[in-house]
Each structure stands twice: as C-alpha cells, then as structure tokens.
Design an enzyme around this catalytic site. Structure first.
Site, PDB file in Angstrom:
ATOM      1  N   ARG A 167       0.807  -1.225   0.000  1.00  0.00           N
ATOM      2  CA  ARG A 167       0.000   0.000   0.000  1.00  0.00           C
ATOM      3  C   ARG A 167       0.843   1.280   0.000  1.00  0.00           C
ATOM      4  O   ARG A 167       0.421   2.304   0.528  1.00  0.00           O
ATOM      5  CB  ARG A 167      -0.953   0.027   1.221  1.00  0.00           C
ATOM      6  CG  ARG A 167      -2.013  -1.050   1.179  1.00  0.00           C
ATOM      7  CD  ARG A 167      -3.072  -0.731   0.123  1.00  0.00           C
ATOM      8  NE  ARG A 167      -4.149  -1.702   0.115  1.00  0.00           N
ATOM      9  CZ  ARG A 167      -4.234  -2.727  -0.725  1.00  0.00           C
ATOM     10  NH1 ARG A 167      -3.297  -2.938  -1.621  1.00  0.00           N
ATOM     11  NH2 ARG A 167      -5.257  -3.550  -0.674  1.00  0.00           N
ATOM     12  N   SER A 216     -11.452   0.316   1.484  1.00  0.00           N
ATOM     13  CA  SER A 216     -10.935  -0.155   2.778  1.00  0.00           C
ATOM     14  C   SER A 216     -10.399   1.021   3.594  1.00  0.00           C
ATOM     15  O   SER A 216      -9.671   1.857   3.072  1.00  0.00           O
ATOM     16  CB  SER A 216      -9.814  -1.167   2.565  1.00  0.00           C
ATOM     17  OG  SER A 216     -10.296  -2.294   1.876  1.00  0.00           O
ATOM     18  N   GLU A 298      -5.528   3.306   5.623  1.00  0.00           N
ATOM     19  CA  GLU A 298      -5.335   3.150   4.181  1.00  0.00           C
ATOM     20  C   GLU A 298      -5.894   4.369   3.453  1.00  0.00           C
ATOM     21  O   GLU A 298      -5.403   4.757   2.404  1.00  0.00           O
ATOM     22  CB  GLU A 298      -6.014   1.866   3.683  1.00  0.00           C
ATOM     23  CG  GLU A 298      -5.691   1.542   2.239  1.00  0.00           C
ATOM     24  CD  GLU A 298      -6.045   0.115   1.871  1.00  0.00           C
ATOM     25  OE1 GLU A 298      -6.719  -0.060   0.851  1.00  0.00           O
ATOM     26  OE2 GLU A 298      -5.654  -0.828   2.594  1.00  0.00           O
TER      27      GLU A 298
END
Length: 305
Positions: A167, A216, A298
């Site tokens: 990520r 998310s 995130e």
C-alpha cells in the site's frame, strides 16, 4: 491570494472539494487546477513559486479532505490524461483513467489486468499506493510510469525508483503521475470478463458498494491483500480485528463503520470529515486495547481541521 501562472486549462480559486471525494466531505482548496494537457501541466509547475504546496488528486476514492480544506494547489488530471492503448503485452494508460476501465479494455484485447477491476479509483492513485487485491499488485505489472516533477520536468520512473511496498510507493511530494505502462499476461477475453463478473458479484455481496465509502479504511495488519482463495487466512485481516474489538456498526455523528463490512467507513448522510476521521481513530484505539495491533490508515487524510 498570490497570483498564479497563466494556464490553458481551468484554474479555480477557493474550490470546495467535498463534491469531488467519494465520502463527500471536506473544505476548499486555495486553488484547483485542471491542466489541458502535459505541456500545460509542465509550464504551470515550472512557473509556480517553489514554496507553494502542490497536491495531486485522483478521483477522491481513497481520501478524506478535512473540514478546513487544503492550503495548496490541488491538481486533478482529466481529459488530456485518460487514453488507453494496447500493443502486444503492453498496456499504456493515462493517470486519469479508471482502474476498472483499464481492466475491461485490457480484457477485450485478451490481456489480464483483472485484479484492477474492483479497485476504486484511477491509475495515478493505484500507482501511488501500490493498489492490489486477489494477491496481485501494481508492483507486479508496472513496467514504468511517467510523472512531472515539482519543477515541471517530465521523468520516467521504474518500479525500483518507486520502491513499492504494501500500500505504498515512494513518490516525491508535489510530483504528478501522468501515465503508466503495464506488462499484462495473456488470457482469453471471455475467461477474463467472466472472472471480473465473478469478482464484482463477490464484492457487491460482501462490501457496502451502495454506500458513500472510500474503500478499505485500514491496511490489513498482515501486510498483504486478500487472495480471494478458499484457504485465505483471516486472523490478521483489518475487518477481523475491528469485529473482535466490537466496532462493527459503530457510529460517530454521521459516520459509521459499515455493518456489512467492518473495514468500510461510511458517510450515512451528514457526516463531517471530523466525524469520519474521529470514528476511525476511535476504532484504532479500541483495536489496540483489544489486540495490541495498531491499525494503519489506508485512506489518505489531508488538510486542516
């Protein structure tokens, strides 16, 4: 307000950003720039005083802009940056193209970038955060990316330059991604489209796709994406530790952790950015108290309260 360099695209002062993010919250940007094309973007950045903060924004799918807005020039790429071309195994896409659109176009040509189909957002954002699902990531397929530096120079970046991790990528502040080339494995078009239809059905059954969310909320603590396989391990998934901390369905103002998927933060109608971020922080506290795990955001949070 300081004067801005001349542009051919659109440059708007004091532009509210709340209608441009999927969560529909956030204050204004000092300036909002939509460049006409690459040359317009380069000339603008080259002429912009060095101390002015530049914030590239995609389609706002993974973003909370705080209620006080952004003391920056927000740059959002549009029509001049949304082409797709396919040549053999190579798929070339502008940074403004939606991930889902790239997946579908590639599949039409018998090229497999199906993992992009369910990722919300545009190619620029996908590269920026090494987007992935079903065990595949941007880092696995990227050949090179193009960007414009804060000084207005066009550069080509390799995966090594971007130093991908879970990520995350390493892109200097103020640089604007403009496009990318991917290496896409071969597949039968009908098989690829069938796989994507299955992914969409599965996503819609398990995620609150009808609600205002930003995908998310927290990274999986295990540091990898769901593979979608039957033997996928769930003990270190963000939703599982949120459930264990009793925070599924938790509310603050107009913000809620979705009942359908507890790692989705949703705006039920009248949430402020402070509600959303505050609830997220409350979830992080409860998860840490329950399991000793510190959840990492995130969703990107930017701007002033």
């Amino acid at each position: 307000m300081m004067p801005m360099p001349p542009v051919r695209g659109r440059l708007t002062p004091n532009r509210s950003l709340n209608d441009l993010t999927w969560l529909r919250v956030g204050g204004p940007a000092d300036w909002f720039f939509q460049p006409a094309d690459l040359e317009d973007l380069c000339a603008f950045l080259a002429a912009l005083p060095e101390d002015v903060v530049v914030f590239p924004m995609g389609v706002g799918s993974n973003l909370i802009v705080r209620d006080g807005g952004l003391r920056a020039v927000v740059i959002r790429l549009g029509r001049g940056f949304n082409t797709i071309s396919i040549d053999g195994t190579r798929v070339v896409a502008g940074a403004a193209v939606l991930d889902a659109h790239v997946a579908k176009k590639a599949a039409d040509a018998g090229r497999d970038l199906t993992f992009l189909r369910t990722i919300p957002g545009s190619i620029g954002g996908a590269i920026r955060m090494n987007a992935g699902c079903y065990g595949s990531y941007i880092a696995d397929v990227l050949v090179e990316a193009q960007a414009v530096t804060r000084a207005g120079d066009v550069v080509t970046l390799t995966p090594e330059d971007l130093d991908f991790s879970y990520r995350h990528s390493r892109l200097p502040d103020g640089w604007v991604l403009t496009g990318a080339t991917f290496n896409a494995p071969e597949g039968r078009a009908e098989d690829l489209h069938a796989r994507m239809a299955e992914q969409i059905a599965k996503r819609d059954a398990t995620q609150p796709t009808k609600d205002r969310s930003a995908g998310s909320t927290f990274r999986n603590p295990a540091g990898y994406s769901s593979t979608g396989r039957a033997d996928d391990v769930h003990d270190l998934k963000a939703w599982k530790v949120i459930d264990d901390a009793g925070m599924r369905g938790a509310c603050l103002g107009g913000a809620q952790m979705s009942e359908k998927h507890s790692n989705f933060l949703i705006n039920t109608g009248d949430a402020t950015a402070a509600d959303l971020e505050g609830l997220g922080e409350e979830v992080r506290k409860k998860v840490y108290a329950q399991s000793g795990i510190t959840l990492e955001w995130e969703i990107m949070r930017v701007g002033e309260n």
